[in-house]
Write an enzyme that holds these catalytic residues in place. Structure first.
Site, PDB file in Angstrom:
ATOM      1  N   THR A 158      -9.945   5.595   9.030  1.00  0.00           N
ATOM      2  CA  THR A 158     -11.011   4.638   8.765  1.00  0.00           C
ATOM      3  C   THR A 158     -11.451   3.872  10.011  1.00  0.00           C
ATOM      4  O   THR A 158     -10.638   3.627  10.903  1.00  0.00           O
ATOM      5  CB  THR A 158     -10.441   3.632   7.736  1.00  0.00           C
ATOM      6  OG1 THR A 158     -10.089   4.364   6.583  1.00  0.00           O
ATOM      7  CG2 THR A 158     -11.410   2.546   7.385  1.00  0.00           C
ATOM      8  N   ARG A 186     -11.893   9.221  -6.142  1.00  0.00           N
ATOM      9  CA  ARG A 186     -10.936   8.142  -5.830  1.00  0.00           C
ATOM     10  C   ARG A 186     -11.586   7.172  -4.836  1.00  0.00           C
ATOM     11  O   ARG A 186     -12.203   7.576  -3.864  1.00  0.00           O
ATOM     12  CB  ARG A 186      -9.662   8.747  -5.236  1.00  0.00           C
ATOM     13  CG  ARG A 186      -8.634   7.715  -4.738  1.00  0.00           C
ATOM     14  CD  ARG A 186      -8.706   7.545  -3.244  1.00  0.00           C
ATOM     15  NE  ARG A 186      -7.750   6.571  -2.737  1.00  0.00           N
ATOM     16  CZ  ARG A 186      -7.846   6.017  -1.532  1.00  0.00           C
ATOM     17  NH1 ARG A 186      -8.842   6.316  -0.731  1.00  0.00           N
ATOM     18  NH2 ARG A 186      -6.960   5.139  -1.145  1.00  0.00           N
ATOM     19  N   VAL A 187     -11.466   5.890  -5.099  1.00  0.00           N
ATOM     20  CA  VAL A 187     -12.009   4.880  -4.183  1.00  0.00           C
ATOM     21  C   VAL A 187     -10.873   3.948  -3.787  1.00  0.00           C
ATOM     22  O   VAL A 187     -10.141   3.455  -4.645  1.00  0.00           O
ATOM     23  CB  VAL A 187     -13.156   4.079  -4.854  1.00  0.00           C
ATOM     24  CG1 VAL A 187     -13.618   2.939  -3.957  1.00  0.00           C
ATOM     25  CG2 VAL A 187     -14.326   5.003  -5.174  1.00  0.00           C
ATOM     26  N   GLY A 188     -10.733   3.724  -2.492  1.00  0.00           N
ATOM     27  CA  GLY A 188      -9.671   2.842  -1.999  1.00  0.00           C
ATOM     28  C   GLY A 188     -10.172   1.433  -1.780  1.00  0.00           C
ATOM     29  O   GLY A 188     -11.046   0.928  -2.498  1.00  0.00           O
ATOM     30  N   ASP A 189      -9.649   0.794  -0.743  1.00  0.00           N
ATOM     31  CA  ASP A 189      -9.949  -0.614  -0.468  1.00  0.00           C
ATOM     32  C   ASP A 189     -11.271  -0.836   0.259  1.00  0.00           C
ATOM     33  O   ASP A 189     -11.861  -1.922   0.193  1.00  0.00           O
ATOM     34  CB  ASP A 189      -8.836  -1.198   0.408  1.00  0.00           C
ATOM     35  CG  ASP A 189      -8.704  -0.401   1.704  1.00  0.00           C
ATOM     36  OD1 ASP A 189      -8.411   0.818   1.621  1.00  0.00           O
ATOM     37  OD2 ASP A 189      -8.927  -0.971   2.785  1.00  0.00           O
ATOM     38  N   THR A 208      -7.695  -1.384   7.509  1.00  0.00           N
ATOM     39  CA  THR A 208      -7.508   0.069   7.452  1.00  0.00           C
ATOM     40  C   THR A 208      -6.095   0.341   6.965  1.00  0.00           C
ATOM     41  O   THR A 208      -5.203  -0.485   7.169  1.00  0.00           O
ATOM     42  CB  THR A 208      -7.704   0.710   8.834  1.00  0.00           C
ATOM     43  OG1 THR A 208      -7.134   2.027   8.829  1.00  0.00           O
ATOM     44  CG2 THR A 208      -7.029  -0.073   9.957  1.00  0.00           C
ATOM     45  N   GLY A 211      -5.035   2.371   1.000  1.00  0.00           N
ATOM     46  CA  GLY A 211      -5.850   1.545   0.117  1.00  0.00           C
ATOM     47  C   GLY A 211      -5.087   0.995  -1.071  1.00  0.00           C
ATOM     48  O   GLY A 211      -5.263  -0.162  -1.465  1.00  0.00           O
TER      49      GLY A 211
HETATM   50  N1  ASP Z   1      -8.199   2.445   3.605  1.00  0.00           N
HETATM   51  C1  ASP Z   1      -8.728   3.785   3.409  1.00  0.00           C
HETATM   52  C2  ASP Z   1      -8.603   4.171   1.968  1.00  0.00           C
HETATM   53  O1  ASP Z   1      -7.572   3.926   1.368  1.00  0.00           O
HETATM   54  C3  ASP Z   1      -8.064   4.819   4.244  1.00  0.00           C
HETATM   55  C4  ASP Z   1      -7.629   4.434   5.626  1.00  0.00           C
HETATM   56  O2  ASP Z   1      -7.881   3.351   6.113  1.00  0.00           O
HETATM   57  O3  ASP Z   1      -7.011   5.288   6.240  1.00  0.00           O
HETATM   58  O4  ASP Z   1      -9.499   4.771   1.450  1.00  0.00           O
END
Ligand code: ASP
Length: 306
Positions: A158, A186-189, A208, A211
């Site tokens: 990220t 799928r959706v993270g943070d 980063t 998530g």
């Molecule tokens: N934070 C991002 C997610 O979980 C991935 C990452 O930062 O590597 O989608």
């Protein structure tokens, strides 16, 4: 008024061969943003410009070259937030957009909300933002790793940027392809205000990492709260240096959840902080106080002037 900008290229392990591309990419991004800030431009433009550079660079997990989901597709999330009007905009699980950060910005300017999948793609189309075939965002390296189901040594990661402009506006932006082999949808943070990014009158933060670990500790807001030592005093006196606030936020994550994360932070005076618990995190920053941008792959390393 101080102006400052900091970018990250993700909390991860960076192998020797990837150190230079990570440094070069972060440096190019910080320069693109700095060029805008130093001539009195808006921090929103600076953050968007910096992140567009990273989204075009396959070293990073954002835009072109993003990690692939369970279906072998690039599916991305991005968000932006600014302190002056408390504006924000997000997109998640979108495909075929060249610069997700620009779509998030347009959403913020139109009406703050989170648009997912087809609604985000339709919004981009309706607003004349750059679209492409979804395959055009798949890099050879990511495709090969996905096809071979290879152990991912150099997982791209990220990207994010935080900037303070001459008018005192603080802006945070984050853009990601998510995690390798994630379920479609799928959706993270990254798209979530408070988790992947946050900005108010005290400071701004981009995060980063994992998530699913960042979300429950609301990492970006937690880091900004540490600046004032008080979650309620939105414009309170800055009590803690961003360096300490970033460390404390990562400490909260370490104590409460497993997983890796990192954050970059600016306070309203343009002071800079960053912290992570992964092995490495590429970071570059520039401010009025510096002659040239500083670039790092990991923190212990001596200050590397570009
Ligand atoms: N934070 C991002 C997610 O979980 C991935 C990452 O930062 O590597 O989608």
């Amino acid at each position: 008024m101080t102006v400052a900008i900091i970018v990250h290229g993700g909390a991860k392990t960076i192998s020797k061969g990837k150190e230079q591309p990570n440094k070069d990419g972060c440096l190019a991004a910080v320069q693109a943003g700095w060029e805008i800030l130093q001539r009195g431009g808006d921090a929103i433009d600076a953050v968007e410009a910096a992140i567009r550079v990273l989204e075009s660079d396959q070293t990073f997990n954002a835009g072109f070259g993003s990690t692939l989901n369970s279906e072998g597709e690039v599916e991305v999330d991005a968000a932006i937030m600014e302190s002056t009007n408390f504006g924000w905009g997000s997109v998640a699980a979108v495909q075929g957009v060249r610069h997700p950060i620009s779509v998030a910005r347009k959403v913020m300017e139109d009406k703050p909300r989170l648009l997912v999948a087809r609604s985000g793609e339709r919004f981009a189309l309706e607003h004349g933002l750059e679209l492409c075939a979804k395959e055009d965002l798949v890099s050879e390296e990511q495709k090969q790793e996905w096809e071979e189901e290879a152990e991912v040594v150099d997982r791209p990661n990220t990207v994010g940027c935080v900037a303070l402009d001459v008018n005192g506006r603080l802006v945070a932006g984050t853009s990601t392809g998510g995690v390798t082999d994630q379920n479609q949808g799928r959706v993270g943070d990254t798209a979530l205000v408070g988790c992947g990014l946050y900005a108010d009158g005290r400071g701004a933060c981009s995060t980063t990492g994992d998530g699913e670990s960042i979300i429950p500790v609301v990492l970006a807001k937690t880091a900004v709260d540490f600046l004032s030592g008080n979650a309620a005093s939105m414009d309170g006196i800055v009590a803690c240096h961003p360096e300490e606030a970033a460390e404390k936020a990562i400490e909260v994550l370490k104590q409460r959840v497993p997983g890796e994360a990192g954050c970059i932070l600016l306070d309203r005076d343009g002071q800079i902080g960053w912290a992570y618990n992964s092995q490495d995190m590429a970071v570059a920053y520039m401010s009025d106080d510096l002659q040239q941008p500083a670039v790092f792959i990991r923190k212990e390393q001596d200050l590397a002037i570009a």
